[in-house]
Write a protein that holds these residues in place. Structure first.
Motif, PDB file in Angstrom:
ATOM      1  N   GLY A 127       2.532   6.147  -4.072  1.00 29.53           N
ATOM      2  CA  GLY A 127       3.025   6.863  -5.059  1.00 29.53           C
ATOM      3  C   GLY A 127       2.741   6.707  -6.584  1.00 29.53           C
ATOM      4  N   VAL A 128       2.302   5.567  -6.681  1.00 33.56           N
ATOM      5  CA  VAL A 128       2.045   5.050  -8.298  1.00 33.56           C
ATOM      6  C   VAL A 128       0.669   5.628  -8.489  1.00 33.56           C
ATOM      7  CG1 VAL A 128       1.378   3.173  -9.918  1.00 33.56           C
ATOM      8  CG2 VAL A 128       3.308   3.033  -8.219  1.00 33.56           C
ATOM      9  N   ALA A 129      -0.254   5.627  -7.630  1.00 36.39           N
ATOM     10  CA  ALA A 129      -1.681   6.277  -8.006  1.00 36.39           C
ATOM     11  C   ALA A 129      -1.391   7.592  -8.450  1.00 36.39           C
ATOM     12  CB  ALA A 129      -2.607   5.972  -6.692  1.00 36.39           C
ATOM     13  N   LEU A 167       0.866  -1.199   0.223  1.00 38.60           N
ATOM     14  CA  LEU A 167      -0.115  -0.054  -0.107  1.00 38.60           C
ATOM     15  C   LEU A 167       0.860   1.239   0.130  1.00 38.60           C
ATOM     16  CD1 LEU A 167      -3.055  -0.792   2.301  1.00 38.60           C
ATOM     17  CD2 LEU A 167      -2.904  -0.938  -0.196  1.00 38.60           C
ATOM     18  N   GLU A 168       2.009   1.301   0.604  1.00 42.15           N
ATOM     19  CA  GLU A 168       2.838   2.350   0.612  1.00 42.15           C
ATOM     20  C   GLU A 168       3.376   2.649  -0.787  1.00 42.15           C
ATOM     21  OE1 GLU A 168       5.827   1.366   3.236  1.00 42.15           O
ATOM     22  OE2 GLU A 168       4.965   1.747   4.948  1.00 42.15           O
ATOM     23  N   GLN A 169       3.532   1.661  -1.634  1.00 42.17           N
ATOM     24  CA  GLN A 169       4.218   1.657  -2.972  1.00 42.17           C
ATOM     25  C   GLN A 169       2.772   2.051  -3.982  1.00 42.17           C
ATOM     26  OE1 GLN A 169       5.712  -2.299  -3.615  1.00 42.17           O
ATOM     27  NE2 GLN A 169       7.836  -1.203  -3.804  1.00 42.17           N
ATOM     28  N   VAL A 170       1.730   1.799  -3.562  1.00 44.45           N
ATOM     29  CA  VAL A 170       0.501   2.158  -4.300  1.00 44.45           C
ATOM     30  C   VAL A 170       0.217   3.673  -4.397  1.00 44.45           C
ATOM     31  CG1 VAL A 170      -1.870   1.873  -4.309  1.00 44.45           C
ATOM     32  CG2 VAL A 170      -0.629  -0.182  -4.413  1.00 44.45           C
ATOM     33  N   ILE A 221      -6.019   2.100  -7.064  1.00 45.53           N
ATOM     34  CA  ILE A 221      -5.083   3.082  -7.667  1.00 45.53           C
ATOM     35  C   ILE A 221      -5.939   4.272  -8.644  1.00 45.53           C
ATOM     36  CG2 ILE A 221      -3.501   3.161  -9.672  1.00 45.53           C
ATOM     37  CD1 ILE A 221      -2.887   0.295  -8.783  1.00 45.53           C
ATOM     38  N   HIS A 222      -6.942   3.913  -9.226  1.00 51.71           N
ATOM     39  CA  HIS A 222      -7.865   4.592 -10.011  1.00 51.71           C
ATOM     40  C   HIS A 222      -8.313   6.031  -8.988  1.00 51.71           C
ATOM     41  CE1 HIS A 222     -10.883   6.379 -12.878  1.00 51.71           C
ATOM     42  NE2 HIS A 222     -11.813   6.255 -11.648  1.00 51.71           N
ATOM     43  N   HIS A 223      -9.016   5.599  -7.746  1.00 52.66           N
ATOM     44  CA  HIS A 223      -9.704   6.339  -7.166  1.00 52.66           C
ATOM     45  C   HIS A 223      -8.932   7.272  -6.312  1.00 52.66           C
ATOM     46  CE1 HIS A 223     -13.797   5.540  -7.745  1.00 52.66           C
ATOM     47  NE2 HIS A 223     -13.568   4.127  -7.862  1.00 52.66           N
ATOM     48  N   ASN A 224      -7.537   7.080  -6.111  1.00 51.22           N
ATOM     49  CA  ASN A 224      -6.726   7.796  -5.401  1.00 51.22           C
ATOM     50  C   ASN A 224      -5.499   8.532  -6.146  1.00 51.22           C
ATOM     51  OD1 ASN A 224      -6.734   6.932  -2.228  1.00 51.22           O
ATOM     52  ND2 ASN A 224      -7.328   4.939  -3.285  1.00 51.22           N
ATOM     53  N   GLY A 225      -6.094   8.658  -7.697  1.00 45.67           N
ATOM     54  CA  GLY A 225      -5.035   9.349  -8.231  1.00 45.67           C
ATOM     55  C   GLY A 225      -5.789  10.442  -8.813  1.00 45.67           C
ATOM     56  N   LEU A 253       5.244  -6.337 -25.853  1.00 48.29           N
ATOM     57  CA  LEU A 253       4.091  -6.120 -25.159  1.00 48.29           C
ATOM     58  C   LEU A 253       4.239  -6.043 -23.414  1.00 48.29           C
ATOM     59  CD1 LEU A 253       1.102  -5.007 -24.895  1.00 48.29           C
ATOM     60  CD2 LEU A 253       0.549  -7.327 -25.281  1.00 48.29           C
ATOM     61  N   TYR A 254       5.062  -7.205 -23.258  1.00 50.32           N
ATOM     62  CA  TYR A 254       5.279  -7.269 -21.808  1.00 50.32           C
ATOM     63  C   TYR A 254       5.992  -6.245 -21.316  1.00 50.32           C
ATOM     64  CZ  TYR A 254       7.436  -9.081 -17.570  1.00 50.32           C
ATOM     65  OH  TYR A 254       8.061  -9.253 -16.380  1.00 50.32           O
ATOM     66  N   PHE A 255       6.924  -5.666 -21.884  1.00 48.93           N
ATOM     67  CA  PHE A 255       7.856  -4.687 -21.449  1.00 48.93           C
ATOM     68  C   PHE A 255       7.073  -3.198 -21.425  1.00 48.93           C
ATOM     69  CE2 PHE A 255      11.667  -7.402 -22.666  1.00 48.93           C
ATOM     70  CZ  PHE A 255      12.001  -7.487 -21.575  1.00 48.93           C
ATOM     71  N   ARG A 256       6.034  -3.160 -22.214  1.00 47.68           N
ATOM     72  CA  ARG A 256       5.297  -1.662 -22.293  1.00 47.68           C
ATOM     73  C   ARG A 256       4.310  -1.918 -21.037  1.00 47.68           C
ATOM     74  NH1 ARG A 256       6.283   2.738 -25.163  1.00 47.68           N
ATOM     75  NH2 ARG A 256       7.058   2.339 -27.083  1.00 47.68           N
ATOM     76  N   LEU A 257       3.643  -2.977 -20.784  1.00 48.43           N
ATOM     77  CA  LEU A 257       2.736  -3.101 -19.514  1.00 48.43           C
ATOM     78  C   LEU A 257       3.590  -3.094 -18.160  1.00 48.43           C
ATOM     79  CD1 LEU A 257       0.555  -5.930 -21.027  1.00 48.43           C
ATOM     80  CD2 LEU A 257       0.297  -3.439 -21.177  1.00 48.43           C
ATOM     81  N   ASN A 258       4.906  -3.746 -18.329  1.00 46.23           N
ATOM     82  CA  ASN A 258       5.494  -3.913 -17.038  1.00 46.23           C
ATOM     83  C   ASN A 258       6.174  -2.667 -16.768  1.00 46.23           C
ATOM     84  OD1 ASN A 258       6.247  -5.593 -14.955  1.00 46.23           O
ATOM     85  ND2 ASN A 258       8.145  -6.059 -15.966  1.00 46.23           N
ATOM     86  N   VAL A 259       5.542  -1.496 -16.605  1.00 50.68           N
ATOM     87  CA  VAL A 259       6.253  -0.519 -16.089  1.00 50.68           C
ATOM     88  C   VAL A 259       6.531  -0.506 -14.578  1.00 50.68           C
ATOM     89  CG1 VAL A 259       6.341   2.158 -15.949  1.00 50.68           C
ATOM     90  CG2 VAL A 259       5.641   1.119 -18.088  1.00 50.68           C
ATOM     91  N   VAL A 260       5.153  -0.680 -13.843  1.00 51.36           N
ATOM     92  CA  VAL A 260       5.247  -0.897 -12.584  1.00 51.36           C
ATOM     93  C   VAL A 260       4.398  -2.412 -12.406  1.00 51.36           C
ATOM     94  CG1 VAL A 260       4.409   0.200 -10.203  1.00 51.36           C
ATOM     95  CG2 VAL A 260       5.137   1.565 -12.169  1.00 51.36           C
ATOM     96  N   THR A 261       5.133  -2.981 -11.530  1.00 53.32           N
ATOM     97  CA  THR A 261       4.364  -4.274 -11.216  1.00 53.32           C
ATOM     98  C   THR A 261       4.223  -4.601  -9.708  1.00 53.32           C
ATOM     99  OG1 THR A 261       5.456  -5.276 -13.052  1.00 53.32           O
ATOM    100  CG2 THR A 261       4.484  -6.781 -11.463  1.00 53.32           C
ATOM    101  N   PHE A 262       2.834  -4.942  -9.381  1.00 52.54           N
ATOM    102  CA  PHE A 262       2.493  -5.241  -7.906  1.00 52.54           C
ATOM    103  C   PHE A 262       2.240  -6.637  -7.885  1.00 52.54           C
ATOM    104  CE2 PHE A 262       1.440  -0.541  -7.546  1.00 52.54           C
ATOM    105  CZ  PHE A 262       2.452  -0.310  -6.884  1.00 52.54           C
TER     106      PHE A 262
END
Length: 460
Positions: A159-161, A154-157, A185-189, A301-310
């Protein structure tokens, strides 16, 4: 719905008749003889609905409407007009009036027009309640994490949000809450005011997925009788969540990659490129890296999607979160079922913490829902849990977490268990904690892999 309705008309007979009719329908209706009187009332009370005469001495209906837009912006306004003033009523609607009603002796059409407005108010209230509930449900300040793994996540989320463009990939077993985290992530950004569009890639047939994602123009194919907006357009300004992205076929992977790279797409049957602006969140329960190695998922495609992984840990790896999640579910189901929230019996807590939850949080919620249906007292005892759950956790050893340290507790009933049974239970629990990695379990037990295999064979 009981609405507060202000009726403003300089004709006493019509005003009184409308007020009485609305009052008989259960509404709080109040009459005012002029626009000026209405303005005074709006200083103190904001109605749900205003019926406003278009032609009045002093302040006209159009002038009053302009003031209402500022004094009571959420109120719906229905203009009352005579037969010869329909054009004026249309002008009023351009200024923000909801509808207009032609005045007749028998007030014909009043119930239909006001009923339509009341339905709109009901819909608005329900939408506001749902949005408010979502905001509370998914707000980071309302989320509780007791296990070290979830606290760190959640601490990481947070910053990403706050970064509105970073693509996010969520990994985890089925039922761990990947879609829930996507909504967090959507509602906190900064995109929280935009739409959240979620789609399960396995739920849409392969031959329909392209038209669902991109939309189509009329005549693009047989049966395309009108233009249809795709998921990409619906997610504009918000978040597009693609669940089970690992199951997307190779042809659609290539088309999705182009959208991500170009930030544009074309509806089927169109020649125009449309720009898109959304955050992309994907999720999968597959080992996506192995899919890339096997060639069933595009590496680019994997590298495009895998910018941030949780990676969301399964429930069996965060035992500290089980009871808080149970209590949260109990509160929700108690509200739905109109019951008080019971206490968790000590024995119930032990069973719930010992269970392995192959279905993760989704399974836990189903267990609590079933228990809350049958529980009628103030204590939720093991009897309300499924029989298979009670039988599964009849074991000698129990794993618990103390901070980041994992402990195995032994509960031996003297004279009822043998040393061999206790050894077998310790090995089983250690294997479970090691995700059935025999080499790791052997190391944790101070054994060689060969010695562990020999003991497993001995215990069958």
């Amino acid at each position: 719905m009981r609405a507060t309705i202000f009726v403003t008309d300089d004709e006493h007979v019509i005003r009184t008749a409308i007020v009485k009719r609305l009052a008989r329908q259960g509404h709080a209706a109040v009459g005012y003889e002029s626009g000026e009187a209405l303005m005074d009332a709006l200083q103190h009370t904001h109605p749900d609905l205003v019926l406003l005469d278009l032609k009045m001495p002093g302040m006209s209906g159009l002038d009053a409407l302009r003031h209402i837009r500022h004094l009571a912006p959420t109120a719906l306004v229905i203009m009352l007009t005579a037969y010869g003033s329909v054009q004026d009523a249309v002008e009023a609607m351009k200024l923000g009036a909801y509808d207009f009603l032609i005045k007749t002796v028998d007030l014909e059409g009043l119930d239909v027009v006001t009923g339509r407005a009341i339905d709109m108010l009901k819909l608005r209230r329900r939408l506001e309640a749902e949005l408010s509930g979502q905001e509370n449900q998914f707000h980071l300040s309302n989320l509780q994490a007791h296990s070290p793994a979830m606290k760190h996540l959640l601490e990481q989320v947070q910053g990403v949000a706050e970064n509105p463009k970073s693509s996010v990939m969520l990994l985890g077993e089925t039922g761990t809450g990947k879609e829930f985290l996507a909504r967090v992530i959507h509602h906190n950004g900064p995109r929280s005011a935009g739409p959240f569009v979620g789609v399960n890639c396995t739920a849409i047939p392969k031959d329909l997925f392209e038209s669902e994602l991109f939309g189509y123009e009329r005549g693009a194919f047989t049966g395309a009788n009108q233009r249809k907006l795709g998921l990409l357009e619906k997610a504009e300004g918000g978040t597009l969540f693609l669940d089970e992205i690992g199951d997307l076929d190779m042809s659609m992977q290539a088309k999705l990659l182009r959208v991500i790279q170009e930030r544009s797409f074309r509806r089927l049957g169109s020649t125009d490129d449309l720009g898109v602006d959304f955050r992309l969140i994907t999720a999968t329960n597959r080992e996506i890296k192995k899919d890339v190695e096997r060639g069933v998922f595009r590496e680019d495609l994997y590298f495009r999607l895998n910018v941030v992984t949780f990676e969301i840990p399964p429930l069996r790896k965060r035992v500290e979160d089980i009871i808080p999640l149970c209590q949260r579910s109990m509160m929700r189901f108690a509200h739905e079922f109109g019951k008080s929230v019971p206490e968790l019996d000590a024995g119930t807590r032990v069973i719930l913490e010992r269970y392995h939850y192959p279905g993760n949080i989704r399974e836990l919620e189903n267990i609590i829902e079933r228990a809350m249906i049958f529980c009628s007292g103030q204590l939720l005892t093991p009897d309300y849990l499924p029989r298979e759950l009670r039988e599964t956790v009849k074991q000698i050893t129990t794993s618990v977490s103390v901070g980041e340290e994992r402990l195995i507790r032994i509960e031996m009933h003297v004279g009822k268990q043998t040393l061999e049974q206790i050894e077998e239970s310790i090995i089983d629990e250690t294997l479970r904690l090691a995700d059935y990695n025999k080499s790791l379990a052997a190391k944790q037990l101070g054994l060689t892999r060969f010695s562990l295999d020999r003991r497993l064979k001995k215990h069958n």
